[in-house]
Each structure stands twice: as structure tokens, then as C-alpha cells.
Design a protein around this motif. Structure first.
Motif, short mmCIF file in Angstrom:
data_model
loop_
_atom_site.label_atom_id
_atom_site.label_comp_id
_atom_site.label_asym_id
_atom_site.label_seq_id
_atom_site.Cartn_x
_atom_site.Cartn_y
_atom_site.Cartn_z
N THR A 1 -10.00 -5.71 7.76
CA THR A 1 -9.07 -4.73 8.31
C THR A 1 -7.80 -4.66 7.47
O THR A 1 -7.41 -5.64 6.84
N PHE A 2 -7.21 -3.49 7.47
CA PHE A 2 -5.87 -3.27 6.94
C PHE A 2 -5.03 -2.85 8.14
O PHE A 2 -5.46 -1.99 8.92
N ALA A 3 -3.83 -3.38 8.28
CA ALA A 3 -2.92 -2.95 9.35
C ALA A 3 -1.51 -2.96 8.80
O ALA A 3 -1.11 -3.90 8.10
N PHE A 4 -0.75 -1.89 9.10
CA PHE A 4 0.64 -1.84 8.68
C PHE A 4 1.44 -0.98 9.64
O PHE A 4 0.94 -0.06 10.26
N GLN A 5 2.72 -1.33 9.74
CA GLN A 5 3.66 -0.63 10.61
C GLN A 5 4.30 0.50 9.82
O GLN A 5 4.80 0.29 8.72
N VAL A 6 4.30 1.69 10.40
CA VAL A 6 5.01 2.82 9.82
C VAL A 6 6.41 2.89 10.41
O VAL A 6 7.40 3.09 9.70
N ASN B 1 3.58 9.10 -0.18
CA ASN B 1 4.29 8.31 -1.19
C ASN B 1 5.16 7.21 -0.61
O ASN B 1 5.93 6.59 -1.33
N ALA B 2 5.04 6.95 0.68
CA ALA B 2 5.79 5.86 1.30
C ALA B 2 5.04 4.55 1.08
O ALA B 2 3.82 4.51 1.15
N VAL C 1 0.84 -1.19 0.00
CA VAL C 1 0.00 0.00 0.00
C VAL C 1 0.88 1.25 0.00
O VAL C 1 2.04 1.20 0.41
N VAL C 2 0.31 2.35 -0.45
CA VAL C 2 0.99 3.64 -0.47
C VAL C 2 0.05 4.67 0.14
O VAL C 2 -1.13 4.72 -0.19
#
Length: 108
Positions: free
Chosen positions: A70-75, A55-56, A33-34
Motif C-alpha cells: 500500500t501507499f498512503a499519504f496525507q494531502v 505537481n505537489a 511522491v508527486v
């Protein structure tokens, strides 16, 4: 590409989460994902957060829920973004310690 509109707690659009590929957003598993920001002044903590991450690319985990997915991601090690999308495409998102808002899937 499937896209989710991100809104802050005041219901102002602050950015988008764009998922790679043509698969539906609800496709389970890992998904690239972006985060994309809108050219807004710093109207909220969430708007500022999205702008800093614009843009990351991240690797999100998509999981099933009884009422959607759900969507989950680490920044970073300490910052995780979580989105909960209901069957109707609307939902909420949260960045602990920064804020929470609503979201809407544009292409489910």
C-alpha cells in the motif's frame, strides 16, 4: 522513476503517482511522491482532485500486505490518499469523500 497510473471509476486515466528514486515501488518505508495530472476536462471528481494537487510533493508510507503493498499519504489534515497494489501490479485507490478508482504500476 517508478510510476503508477491512476484511473477513475470509469477506467479513464486521470493522472500518475510518481515515486522518487529508482527503488522498486514495493520498497517499504517513507517515499517522496508527486501527483501528476493529465490535461483532461473535469470528467470526474478524482480527475478534478488530481488536477488540484498536480505537481505537489507528498511523503508516502509504503507498507506490505499479504497480496501486495500500500501507499498512503496525507494531502491535508482531513484528506488521505490510499493505494493498494497487488502482486500483479494492478490495484485500487481511494480518496474518502471524493471517489475511488483503479491503478496500475508501470514500473514495479
Amino acid at each position: 522513476m517508478p510510476t503508477i497510473v491512476l484511473r477513475d471509476s470509469g477506467e479513464t486515466d486521470v493522472g500518475y503517482l510518481v515515486a522518487a528514486g529508482a527503488d522498486p515501488l514495493s520498497t517499504l518505508g517513507q517515499r517522496e511522491v508527486v501527483l501528476m495530472s493529465l490535461p483532461l476536462p473535469n470528467i470526474s471528481e478524482l480527475a478534478s482532485f488530481v488536477r488540484r494537487q498536480r505537481n505537489a510533493k507528498f511523503s508516502a508510507t509504503v507498507a506490505s500486505r499479504t497480496d501486495g503493498y500500500t501507499f498512503a499519504f496525507q494531502v491535508t489534515r482531513k484528506v488521505q490518499v490510499s493505494l493498494h497494489i497487488g502482486a500483479d501490479g494492478s490495484g485500487s485507490w481511494v480518496v474518502p469523500g471524493i471517489g475511488q478508482g483503479t491503478c496500475k504500476a508501470l514500473l514495479a
